[in-house]
Design an enzyme around this catalytic site. Structure first.
Site, PDB file in Angstrom:
ATOM      1  N   TYR A 180       5.355  -1.704  -5.424  1.00  0.00           N
ATOM      2  CA  TYR A 180       4.186  -0.719  -5.496  1.00  0.00           C
ATOM      3  C   TYR A 180       4.814   0.685  -5.115  1.00  0.00           C
ATOM      4  CZ  TYR A 180      -0.029   2.047  -4.191  1.00  0.00           C
ATOM      5  OH  TYR A 180      -0.847   3.142  -4.347  1.00  0.00           O
ATOM      6  N   GLU A 214      -9.320   3.265  -2.433  1.00  0.00           N
ATOM      7  CA  GLU A 214      -8.922   3.579  -1.168  1.00  0.00           C
ATOM      8  C   GLU A 214     -10.025   3.693  -0.275  1.00  0.00           C
ATOM      9  OE1 GLU A 214      -6.222   5.025   0.094  1.00  0.00           O
ATOM     10  OE2 GLU A 214      -4.822   5.187  -1.716  1.00  0.00           O
ATOM     11  N   TRP A 266      -3.385  -1.186   3.627  1.00  0.00           N
ATOM     12  CA  TRP A 266      -2.965  -1.167   2.106  1.00  0.00           C
ATOM     13  C   TRP A 266      -2.439  -2.392   1.607  1.00  0.00           C
ATOM     14  CZ3 TRP A 266      -5.206   1.070  -1.605  1.00  0.00           C
ATOM     15  CH2 TRP A 266      -4.822   1.190  -2.781  1.00  0.00           C
TER      16      TRP A 266
END
Length: 201
Positions: free
Chosen positions: A30, A52, A60
């Site tokens: 990522y 988010e 995350w």
């Protein structure tokens, strides 16, 4: 290289990365291929804003692992489709263990889809988010130098809330700005610094 600043890591492939993107696997992939790079189109921006929001209070990595399921259940983050979700859809999603089962966040995503549609007459979500690009970007030497909010993220948060968006606090909007390349918070030693093309390295 032994004199790297805190938060910069020399990885096994000889490249320097920010510490959270250093370990091989999902997070490195990522970091290398998506984070901090601009995207195009309403759905891509709505997806990042939504994820988010779901990330608030979580890691995350958790969101990234669940992203394929998020994309499936929210119809590729097509705002028109999500805006039509009903209470029955909310209950269905609350039963789906593949995603984050948080009623407030699911309902906020539906509300935010409706707000996204309403913004189309004003240029759309993508244009709106990028209108908060600052005149300069941070240049963090260490991970401790990376901000978590900015005057622009606070202004964006306030403006989105005024438009009817939810789960868009200033920390969340700053993380969104980082993810989209609106700001560049790669540590200066990272090989990814400047990769967005928005800011010079």
């Amino acid at each position: 290289m032994t004199d790297l600043p805190d938060g910069a890591v020399l990885c096994d492939d000889g490249l320097v990365r920010t510490v959270w993107g250093a370990a091989p696997g999902m997070m490195r992939d990522y970091y290398d291929t998506e984070w901090g790079l601009p995207v195009s189109g309403e759905s891509a921006h709505f997806e990042r804003l939504s994820l988010e929001g779901f990330q608030a209070g979580l890691s995350w990595a958790t969101i990234l692992r669940k992203r394929p399921a998020f994309r499936e259940v929210f119809h590729g983050f097509d705002a028109d489709a999500v805006a039509r979700f009903t209470g029955a859809d909310v209950e269905r999603l609350l039963d789906d263990a593949r995603i984050v089962r948080n009623r407030a966040k699911i309902e906020a995503t539906i509300t935010n889809a409706q707000a996204t549609i309403a913004m189309r007459d004003e240029g759309g979500l993508e244009t709106f988010l990028w209108s908060f690009q600052p005149e300069d970007t941070p240049r963090p030497s260490t991970i401790a130098d990376v901000p978590t909010t900015s005057p622009e993220s606070k202004a964006l948060s306030k403006a989105l809330r005024k438009k009817g968006f939810r789960f868009v606090g200033p920390t969340t909007t700053y993380a969104l700005m980082e993810a989209l390349g609106i700001v560049d918070t790669h540590v200066m030693a990272s090989y990814r610094r400047g990769s967005s093309g928005v800011w010079p390295s």
